[in-house]
Design an enzyme around this catalytic site. Sequence first.
Site, mmCIF file in Angstrom:
data_model
loop_
_atom_site.group_PDB
_atom_site.id
_atom_site.type_symbol
_atom_site.label_atom_id
_atom_site.label_comp_id
_atom_site.label_asym_id
_atom_site.label_seq_id
_atom_site.Cartn_x
_atom_site.Cartn_y
_atom_site.Cartn_z
ATOM 1 N N GLY A 1 -1.428 -1.389 2.254
ATOM 2 C CA GLY A 1 -1.981 -2.568 1.624
ATOM 3 C C GLY A 1 -3.433 -2.703 2.009
ATOM 4 O O GLY A 1 -4.098 -1.702 2.243
ATOM 5 N N VAL A 60 -6.575 -4.421 4.363
ATOM 6 C CA VAL A 60 -6.925 -5.091 5.601
ATOM 7 C C VAL A 60 -8.150 -5.971 5.356
ATOM 8 O O VAL A 60 -9.142 -5.523 4.793
ATOM 9 C CB VAL A 60 -7.246 -4.075 6.717
ATOM 10 C CG1 VAL A 60 -7.611 -4.792 7.986
ATOM 11 C CG2 VAL A 60 -6.059 -3.174 6.943
ATOM 12 N N ASP A 70 2.381 9.103 16.252
ATOM 13 C CA ASP A 70 1.351 9.344 15.252
ATOM 14 C C ASP A 70 -0.039 9.129 15.848
ATOM 15 O O ASP A 70 -0.880 8.470 15.263
ATOM 16 C CB ASP A 70 1.583 8.444 14.037
ATOM 17 C CG ASP A 70 0.922 9.001 12.777
ATOM 18 O OD1 ASP A 70 0.490 10.174 12.804
ATOM 19 O OD2 ASP A 70 0.817 8.271 11.783
#
Length: 946
Positions: free
Chosen positions: A611, A613, A728
């Site tokens: 999405g 920020v 990650d």
Amino acid sequence: MLRCSLTLLSTLLLLFLHRSAGDPNEAKILRQFRSGLDNPELLPWEEGGDDPCGWKYIICDSSSKRVTQIQAKGLNLTGPVPQNLNALTSLMNVGLQNNRLSGPLPSLRGLSGLKYAFLDYNNFDSIPSDFFDGLDSLEVLALDHNALNATTGGWTFPSALQGSTQLTNLSCMGCNLVGPLPRFLGSMNSLSFLKLSNNNLTGEIPATLNGSALQVLWLNNQQGDGLSGTIDVVATMLSLTSLWLHGNAFSGSIPDKIGDLSSLKDLDLNGNNLAGFVPPGLADIKLDNLDLNNNHLMGPIPNFKAVKLSYDFNDFCVSKPGVPCAFEVMALLGFLGGLRYPRNLVDSWTGNDPCGGHWLGINCDADGKVSMINLHNFNLSGSLSPSVANLGSLVEIRLGGNDISGAVPGNWTSLVSLKVLDLSGNNISPPLPVFKNGLKPVVVENPLFNGNQSPSSGNGNSSGGSGNVEPAPANVNSGSGESHESNKSKRKGLVSIVAPIVGVAAVAFLLIPLYAYCVRRRKGGLKASASLVIHPRDPSDSDSAVKIAVANNTNGSISTLTGSGSGSRNSSGIGESHVIEAGNLRISVQVLKNVTKNFAPENELGRGGFGVVYKGELDDGTKIAVKRMEAGVISSKALDEFQAEIAVLSKVRHRHLVSLLGYSIEGNERILVYEYMPQGALSKHLFHWKSHELEPLSWKRRLNIALDVARGMEYLHTLAHQSFIHRDLKPSNILLADDFRAKVSDFGLVKLAPEGEQKSVVTRLAGTFGYLAPEYAVTGKITTKADVFSFGVVLMELLTGLMALDENRPEESQYLAAWFWHIKSDKKKLMAAIDTALDVKEETFESISIIAELAGHCTAREPSQRPDMGHAVNVLAPLVEKWKPFDDDIEEYSGIDYSLPLNQMVKGWQEAEGKDSSYMNLEDSKGSIPARPTGFADSFTSADGR
Ligand SMILES: *[C@@H]1O[C@H](CO)[C@@H](O)[C@H](O)[C@H]1NC(C)=O
Ligand SMILES: *[C@@H]1O[C@H](CO)[C@@H](O)[C@H](O)[C@H]1NC(C)=O
Ligand SMILES: *[C@@H]1O[C@H](CO)[C@@H](O)[C@H](O)[C@H]1NC(C)=O
Ligand SMILES: *[C@@H]1O[C@H](CO)[C@@H](O)[C@H](O)[C@H]1NC(C)=O
Ligand SMILES: *[C@@H]1O[C@H](CO)[C@@H](O)[C@H](O)[C@H]1NC(C)=O
């Protein structure tokens, strides 16, 4: 006469002889099938022959010589199937699964001898309406993974299916079924295995399935609205062994009688709207697997007997199993159960203290005892629970203007302090119990009481309810430890999903690049139970090649954060901007709208798969980063990561881990709020500094960043209360503050490490190529040592300024880790490999060699040979000190008080940071860094480099 008979005989004989050579018509249909394929050569059927009985994949009845079976599964047959397949009238068994057959499914109409039809895992796109007509002998039908009638709005089972009374296995997962389940399924008495996961089913489980002999019922992960209603009927299916209802919209409570399902081994209710107590019977079943995550289960957590178990993201009163709730809580939850768990109250009545200030409609006296239940006009239905009688401190009960029915429980008369019982405007039935203290319940405007029976009392006028019965807005500032507690209970969610990697050949330790290529080439091509998914988060992540996740797709983990949150409450009371609920990280969306100017484009810091920020600014100028999930990407995976991030970040606090300041869950909104990291991601400064017109990072800064990351990771691995694996770690997940001190971010993939040094956990493969440890890539087994590997790769990147994986580089150096291993011990080659943006002097070279050595050590092939992060800290700290001595800092969490409103909280955090930031004054920070505001993280940076 005789002659006539002879003729008949010879005709029959001829016919028989002819038959014994196979039916030319059947051969014709099969040849038609073959020649219609894109790859006919896969069916080695002789061209001219008339007798299909000798053909490969074809089986005939030995006496009639008619085709009874086609067994051609998994051949990669590509193309259509002839529509007149049912002219092979003796077919008993069709096995065409796992091919690439396309076009319409042929009708099976009239194949009265057909027992088995496997048509699953193909690309059929429609199903004729007469497909099921006359399938009298059908026992097994599998249609899974064909997008049938997708373009025409899906399909439902035609009623002709009822005729297949022998049907035992019906499997149609991901085949585009829409609408309600047919009621006639309940009359199919042979049906034992019903698998209808991943469709668009809606409506309730038909009541006709009451007492059904089903052993397996899979209705999980319906797209769209999903199945709804209660799950009461499943408690009558006594043969159930596996029940998957996750990813739907089931409501009500878990039926008390679920304990009757003594054969049940696997129960998944994750991601529904189930509320209320966990029935004791459920706790007692010896399940292999029980998943209750993401519901609204309340009350105490029982001591479950299930082997594998998770129940996170619920509304339990306390987070520890076996610990009872406060008796007031039990009494009030009993009351709620009588009202069938109305959603707005379920969302509000959480924790173990009704007097904590946030229980909608509950008021307490000065002694902290419940004195009033005040739920006038709350649209309540159901009945009044006797459990309320246990709240002896009650003075007023105001429930006017609802739709409550049934009688007033007799034991309510034991409420000796009760002064007001307003039940006006409901549907209460007589008789009214007699209160010894003379209290007269107000029952005006209840149809079952006629005028003269309605007792008159002092304020017995329903208008008495109009003034003060409006619930006071929840007190948002009175802190209580409760929400911390409930956060705690949510944290364990990470461990719950353990999905084995399927389909990755266990070829031990292939070269990773090779592996990466193979997987990428096979994108979408993994068969059967495994699927390869491109990680959705991060399309703009230029320093990583491709993110992957291999998931077992029959039971893909699912999560639906269903809470519509405190919306109803907040919308009433909270207009002023920065008030958040006390002691809770939950923030109302309205607050975040205000601070981001309604998510104004000019406040956008970047965007990614997740999405957008946004930068937010509080009244006092404090900046925050607001990560808002886009409605379009609210996949169950994205929700998993959202949850994981909250769960981890609300548990771990460290100066070198990005802090979560709060989150919002309201309706479709999923928002995370972090501290703002003005300099954005390390990847930008390391790989893209030129295009962003930045200064390259100096060696000192790189060393500092390496140490910061090592410290953050060490904390995550060992110093937090539990051990977490990041999975990650890479430069786009390392964010830089104004002073270029680094923090690790993006905890969406974090897993809780199993206890014990050598233990590993098998997970869905996730992460980023180039940083994946080989043993993790190959086996899916992950330990903290996989993070150490990634850290080693990050060190190589800091040294060389090269990205971990870059296909534009010459073949031998495409994969940084492999190449670096070749050159690291050769001083000349190493020097040549150092980032040209660094001004390497002889004195620098010493530390460069040490880092190169450390990078190699961290990326050792055997996990056991890699050091732990503590070792990396020990190597790095003296090097950093050499450049700029500083006080040893306090590694524990910075002391943010989470009961403060957001702006104070952020401030508090900044002050805490400020205290020990003096040592960070690097000598070269003399304004050489352009002061332009930069992104939050590369992960969220758009392709145009914004
Ligand atoms: C399957 O067949 C298709 C089309 O005929 C071909 O492109 C593909 O390479 C084949 N796949 C395998 C695994 O043989
Ligand atoms: C599927 O779609 C086709 C074409 O629109 C239609 O004729 C058929 O009736 C549909 N199948 C079912 C089972 O509804
Ligand atoms: C029916 O389904 C069950 C459960 O999946 C399976 O074990 C069984 O082998 C199936 N029967 C046939 C004939 O395929
Ligand atoms: C199934 O539901 C999804 C999500 O609501 C929707 O996008 C899709 O079009 C639906 N499919 C059919 C066949 O109705
Ligand atoms: C009221 O009745 C309920 C249910 O029968 C019981 O659990 C509770 O203890 C009773 N309370 C009192 C005070 O009698």
